[in-house]
Design a protein around this motif. Structure first.
Motif, PDB file in Angstrom:
ATOM      1  N   TRP A 131      -0.312  28.964 -24.654  1.00 54.22           N
ATOM      2  CA  TRP A 131      -0.825  30.192 -24.053  1.00 54.22           C
ATOM      3  C   TRP A 131       0.270  31.248 -24.075  1.00 54.22           C
ATOM      4  O   TRP A 131       1.385  31.033 -23.623  1.00 54.22           O
ATOM      5  N   TYR A 132      -0.070  32.425 -24.614  1.00 54.73           N
ATOM      6  CA  TYR A 132       0.915  33.498 -24.734  1.00 54.73           C
ATOM      7  C   TYR A 132       0.826  34.469 -23.549  1.00 54.73           C
ATOM      8  O   TYR A 132       1.788  34.657 -22.830  1.00 54.73           O
ATOM      9  N   SER A 479       4.621  35.735 -20.424  1.00 51.24           N
ATOM     10  CA  SER A 479       5.016  35.116 -19.149  1.00 51.24           C
ATOM     11  C   SER A 479       5.078  33.604 -19.268  1.00 51.24           C
ATOM     12  O   SER A 479       5.399  32.922 -18.307  1.00 51.24           O
ATOM     13  N   ASN A 480       4.761  33.085 -20.452  1.00 49.60           N
ATOM     14  CA  ASN A 480       4.756  31.633 -20.672  1.00 49.60           C
ATOM     15  C   ASN A 480       5.713  31.260 -21.802  1.00 49.60           C
ATOM     16  O   ASN A 480       5.486  30.318 -22.541  1.00 49.60           O
ATOM     17  N   THR A 481       6.804  32.036 -21.947  1.00 46.42           N
ATOM     18  CA  THR A 481       7.752  31.790 -23.039  1.00 46.42           C
ATOM     19  C   THR A 481       8.425  30.430 -22.884  1.00 46.42           C
ATOM     20  O   THR A 481       8.809  30.034 -21.774  1.00 46.42           O
ATOM     21  N   PRO A 482       8.576  29.664 -23.989  1.00 44.33           N
ATOM     22  CA  PRO A 482       9.278  28.391 -23.926  1.00 44.33           C
ATOM     23  C   PRO A 482      10.788  28.547 -23.976  1.00 44.33           C
ATOM     24  O   PRO A 482      11.519  27.548 -23.923  1.00 44.33           O
ATOM     25  N   TYR A 483      11.264  29.783 -24.071  1.00 40.64           N
ATOM     26  CA  TYR A 483      12.696  30.032 -24.203  1.00 40.64           C
ATOM     27  C   TYR A 483      13.254  30.584 -22.908  1.00 40.64           C
ATOM     28  O   TYR A 483      12.584  31.311 -22.165  1.00 40.64           O
ATOM     29  N   SER A 484      14.504  30.254 -22.645  1.00 42.50           N
ATOM     30  CA  SER A 484      15.158  30.700 -21.412  1.00 42.50           C
ATOM     31  C   SER A 484      15.316  32.221 -21.432  1.00 42.50           C
ATOM     32  O   SER A 484      15.695  32.807 -22.444  1.00 42.50           O
ATOM     33  N   THR A 485      15.022  32.859 -20.334  1.00 49.99           N
ATOM     34  CA  THR A 485      15.142  34.313 -20.234  1.00 49.99           C
ATOM     35  C   THR A 485      16.398  34.732 -19.497  1.00 49.99           C
ATOM     36  O   THR A 485      16.605  35.914 -19.244  1.00 49.99           O
ATOM     37  N   SER A 486      17.242  33.774 -19.136  1.00 43.06           N
ATOM     38  CA  SER A 486      18.459  34.100 -18.372  1.00 43.06           C
ATOM     39  C   SER A 486      19.531  34.662 -19.299  1.00 43.06           C
ATOM     40  O   SER A 486      19.496  34.481 -20.504  1.00 43.06           O
TER      41      SER A 486
END
Length: 486
Positions: A131-132, A479-486
């Motif tokens: 889900w994107y 809002s469902n990204t599999p990658y770290s947003t930090s």
């Protein structure tokens, strides 16, 4: 099939194979209900970044499609994308969606084919989709012919992504539809519909493929590495490194002149010629000038190399720097017949200085300075006479010259002085008499082999890192990204 607009009485023509329920007049932009032949509302005309026209035909894959309608949809206050409604010759639906210059080709699908216990990771045709994002949109502008009534209420889009594929769910107050989409390059759209100008694209599209096919790149690198290894193995088995020149060069022999070496032949493809130069320098230096001459073409490759070694004791610690040998390559030497032109020099004089060479009968004492001048002393009379060098003394016919020969018991005074002088000298610089040169032909080299493999590995790692960065950008608005947003 044509329709006369009840608002402006202009004709709207298009060769259609499906029943039309509504159309937008191409003259006055009113939405017309076909059944009642009445105007419903005035609509904006799709203009900005619109690449296709209603009625335009193009071939995608093996099927020819006609653009029957265009809708511009809006998300929020400033995000727009364009949807082109397509029909094939049998009346089947397809769609082209364009946003920020990125294109997706979509076809309707049955909702029952897209189900899963995990709502965030549903499957379709054996593929799992993530889900994107959810987005709400409305119709901003429209043109063309429609086989159903347009719904101007707020619709919700839910998108699922797997690489270059996507599933899009469009849910409005009246119905819910599912579409299966795949990325299509703008160049393919341009060729299919013969478009002169395409919308400029920015960012990374939701199903845009990475610039490289990583599986294909890995296969190419593996095949290339295997070929390189096989070629290197063949070279290693069929060819050997060969010493083509080796000689000791006396500094005295190349004083103010060049030595021409014997000729040697190199066979095979271009390869490095490794040269090793050794001289017994000790707190001193030596220099070698080397010219490689191709006797077939008269081409000359020149090089100069210093050999230095220094050492000492300072502040309670010993130190040293330099080396008595230097090694360097003449790269890319092709096959042919060659010889060297060699000249060399060293620190200090060519002759060792000494003092205290006394004759066996203790009558004569000979000394030599760094310029080679001899000082001959008659110990009985305490008289000294200077001679330019040993050869001059050897030819001297005076009483002193005869006394020297008689006292040393030989007429070869020059050879005696040189031989005995080396024993007496404490001048390390002067005792270094020659430089040894060795040239080796290197048709078998693992350097280039290793460098190429290393570059291939670095390129593949860089491509992997680039793909990770590419995917992070692709999912940054989710809002469902599999990658770290930090």
């Amino acid at each position: 099939m044509h329709y006369v607009c009840p608002a402006c009485e202009s004709e709207n023509k298009l060769d259609l194979t499906f029943p039309v329920e509504e159309y937008v007049c191409n003259t006055c932009s009113h939405l017309i209900d076909v059944a009642g032949n009445k105007q419903m509302k005035h609509l904006k005309v799709p203009t900005e970044n619109v690449a296709l026209d209603v009625g335009q035909k193009g071939k995608i894959g093996e099927e020819e499609y006609t653009v029957v309608a265009i809708i511009v949809k809006r998300y929020g206050s400033s995000i727009f994308w364009r949807e082109y409604y397509l029909k094939d010759s049998k009346g089947n639906d397809a769609f082209l969606s364009e946003s920020d210059g990125h294109w997706v080709f979509l076809i309707p699908m049955h909702p029952d084919d897209f189900k899963s216990k995990n709502s965030k990771l549903p499957t379709y045709a054996g593929r799992t989709y993530r889900w994107y994002e959810n987005s709400q949109c409305s119709i901003e502008a429209a043109a063309g012919f429609f086989d159903e009534h347009l719904d101007f209420s707020i619709a919700t889009y839910k998108e699922y992504v797997n690489g270059t594929r996507m599933i899009s769910q469009e849910k409005s107050s009246k119905k819910s539809q599912y579409f299966y989409g795949v990325h299509i390059s703008k160049y393919e759209v341009k060729r299919a519909f013969k478009i002169a100008n395409m919308p400029y694209y920015t960012g990374v599209g939701i199903v845009q493929p990475y610039y490289f096919d990583m599986k294909q790149a890995l296969n190419i690198f593996c095949v290339a590495a295997l070929m390189i290894c096989l070629l290197q193995l063949y070279v290693y088995i069929s060819r050997t490194n060969e010493t083509v020149f080796e000689q000791s060069i006396n500094f005295a022999d190349v004083k103010d002149k060049e030595l021409v070496s014997k000729s040697f032949t190199l066979s095979g493809g271009s390869a490095p010629l490794k040269v090793n130069a050794f001289s017994a320098v000790d707190n001193s230096w030596a220099n070698i000038q080397l010219s490689l001459v191709n006797e077939n073409t008269n081409e000359v490759v020149y090089t100069s190399k210093d050999i230095e070694q220094y050492h000492g004791y300072e502040d309670g610690e010993s130190w040293s720097e330099g080396n008595q040998s230097e090694e360097f390559n003449l790269c890319g030497v092709s096959s042919g017949k060659y010889h060297f032109l060699i000249s060399a020099e060293k620190e200090g004089s060519l002759l060792p200085a000494f003092s205290g060479l006394q004759s066996p009968d203790s009558k004569i004492l000979i000394s030599r300075d760094k310029s080679g001048v001899l000082d001959v002393t008659d110990l009985y009379t305490a008289q000294s006479t200077t001679f330019i060098d040993g050869k001059t003394l050897e030819k001297d016919t005076t009483e002193l010259g005869k006394l020297v020969k008689a006292s040393f018991g030989t007429s070869k005074i020059d050879s005696l002085i040189n031989a005995e002088g080396l024993k007496l000298t404490t001048d390390i610089v002067a005792s270094n008499n020659d430089v040894k040169i060795k040239a080796t032909w290197l048709p078998v080299s693992f350097w280039n082999f290793g460098v190429i493999l290393f570059i291939m590995i670095i390129l593949f790692v860089a491509m992997l890192m680039g793909k990770h960065s590419f995917n992070v950008k692709k999912w940054k608005n989710s809002s469902n990204t599999p990658y770290s947003t930090s």
